[in-house]
Enzyme design. Structure first.
Site, PDB file in Angstrom:
ATOM      1  N   ASP A 206      10.751  -0.346  -2.450  1.00 17.74           N
ATOM      2  CA  ASP A 206      10.596  -1.686  -3.035  1.00 17.74           C
ATOM      3  C   ASP A 206      11.434  -1.762  -4.306  1.00 17.74           C
ATOM      4  O   ASP A 206      11.004  -1.360  -5.379  1.00 17.74           O
ATOM      5  CB  ASP A 206       9.127  -1.958  -3.346  1.00 17.74           C
ATOM      6  CG  ASP A 206       8.896  -3.419  -3.760  1.00 17.74           C
ATOM      7  OD1 ASP A 206       9.872  -4.097  -4.129  1.00 17.74           O
ATOM      8  OD2 ASP A 206       7.737  -3.871  -3.721  1.00 17.74           O
ATOM      9  N   HIS A 211      10.255  -4.846 -11.355  1.00 19.87           N
ATOM     10  CA  HIS A 211       9.558  -3.607 -11.672  1.00 19.87           C
ATOM     11  C   HIS A 211      10.424  -2.581 -12.391  1.00 19.87           C
ATOM     12  O   HIS A 211       9.979  -1.470 -12.674  1.00 19.87           O
ATOM     13  CB  HIS A 211       9.010  -2.990 -10.388  1.00 19.87           C
ATOM     14  CG  HIS A 211       8.204  -3.944  -9.569  1.00 19.87           C
ATOM     15  ND1 HIS A 211       6.991  -4.446 -10.000  1.00 19.87           N
ATOM     16  CD2 HIS A 211       8.451  -4.521  -8.355  1.00 19.87           C
ATOM     17  CE1 HIS A 211       6.522  -5.285  -9.073  1.00 19.87           C
ATOM     18  NE2 HIS A 211       7.379  -5.342  -8.084  1.00 19.87           N
ATOM     19  N   ILE A 226       6.702  -4.667 -14.655  1.00 20.70           N
ATOM     20  CA  ILE A 226       5.322  -4.425 -14.234  1.00 20.70           C
ATOM     21  C   ILE A 226       5.278  -3.455 -13.059  1.00 20.70           C
ATOM     22  O   ILE A 226       6.285  -3.239 -12.371  1.00 20.70           O
ATOM     23  CB  ILE A 226       4.609  -5.742 -13.859  1.00 20.70           C
ATOM     24  CG1 ILE A 226       5.314  -6.422 -12.678  1.00 20.70           C
ATOM     25  CG2 ILE A 226       4.535  -6.680 -15.066  1.00 20.70           C
ATOM     26  CD1 ILE A 226       4.595  -7.653 -12.157  1.00 20.70           C
ATOM     27  N   GLY A 229       2.281  -4.019  -7.105  1.00 20.41           N
ATOM     28  CA  GLY A 229       0.890  -4.192  -6.699  1.00 20.41           C
ATOM     29  C   GLY A 229       0.455  -3.147  -5.685  1.00 20.41           C
ATOM     30  O   GLY A 229      -0.666  -2.636  -5.734  1.00 20.41           O
TER      31      GLY A 229
END
Length: 307
Positions: A206, A211, A226, A229
């Protein structure tokens, strides 16, 4: 959405995606385990070493069940194939992930992924889309697992042709829903993520710059990049496997997680767990901000006898 661009929801839910072949190796499995924090605090952890190393002469390393979530990572690019369905990928929010494990995932595998739309809901200014990916071993045709990903697409709603908002789902709504108990948790697990956690996890496939790139994160409204998830989900389920399952991932039958809030790499995750029969209800909070970031359940095949 203007009238001349309103999509036909029936074309969307009946769309046939091309089947996709996916290959992974033992290296991918070990890298993923490290990406969700396995052995980060103790490289000799007897409950987690088997997920990154051939412990005690085992022929192959074990696979965390949340590794299956990686099989749905390419969904965003597939959504562009949907007829008449226009949306801005930058406005996509990952709302929920549901995983069913049909057999322990092999350490190395060549698989076939079959995707389909199993839910579509018009929320006015947004649309909710449910995408299912069933993964099969290519050689035998045997099903391995299923991912159902729910995404919230801002700006993609308003396509209903009647006063009643369009809503279709293949599955009962309560199949993946859960309510966090107000009682004292059965077990609480606390663990700190690493400042470079997202940079390590992204190597599992990903590569969304949200991120990793500070400028992209700032444009999106965050003070810094961040955590993914699905990485947070991996931490939570790993905590359940370690505490409730005594390190045995084969006990996990199904996983559901609702993403409530972002996590910054380096923050501390507190996962609270409640036992209800063969279901473990859980909630994960960020200690530093005292905010819930993830909630859901893990269904087990059986409980270990010592519980």
């Amino acid at each position: 959405m203007s009238d001349d661009s309103v999509m036909n929801p029936e074309l969307v839910i009946n769309h046939k995606f091309p089947e996709v072949t996916h290959t992974y190796s033992e290296r991918d499995v070990a890298l993923y385990a490290l990406g969700i924090g396995a052995c980060a605090k103790d490289a000799l952890d007897d409950k987690e070493l088997k997920y990154v190393y051939h412990e005690d002469g085992q022929q192959s390393i074990k696979v965390f069940p949340t590794f299956a979530a990686l099989f749905s990572i390419g969904l965003t690019s597939q959504l562009s194939q949907l007829p008449g369905f226009a949306f801005d990928p930058r406005l996509l929010l990952h709302g929920q992930q549901y995983i069913e494990i049909y057999k322990p995932l092999p350490t190395n595998c060549l698989m076939q992924n079959k995707s389909s739309i199993v839910g579509l809901h018009d929320k006015g200014k947004a649309a909710i889309l449910e995408i299912e990916v069933v993964s099969y071993e290519k050689e035998t045709g045997e099903p391995l697992c299923m991912n159902r990903t729910t995404v919230y697409l801002r700006g993609a709603g308003g396509f209903s042709k009647s006063s009643q908002p369009y809503s279709f789902t293949k599955y009962p709504r309560d199949q993946t829903s859960s309510k966090t108990p107000k009682t004292q948790p059965f077990v609480v697990h606390e663990e700190c993520t690493q400042p470079a956690q997202a940079l390590l996890y992204r190597l599992s496939g990903d590569y969304n710059p949200l991120h990793s790139d500070p400028k992209i994160a700032e444009v999106a409204g965050f003070s810094r990049p961040i955590l993914h998830g699905l990485c947070t989900l991996g931490f939570a389920v790993r905590a359940i496997i370690k505490t409730i399952c005594n390190g045995d991932a084969n006990l996990v039958k199904a996983i559901s997680g609702r993403f409530l809030l972002h996590v910054y790499p380096g923050e501390t995750l507190i996962t609270e767990m409640w036992l209800q029969g063969l279901r473990v209800l859980y909630q994960t909070k960020v200690k530093e901000r005292n905010r819930a970031v993830l909630a859901g359940f893990v269904d087990l095949n059986q409980l270990r006898s010592s519980l």
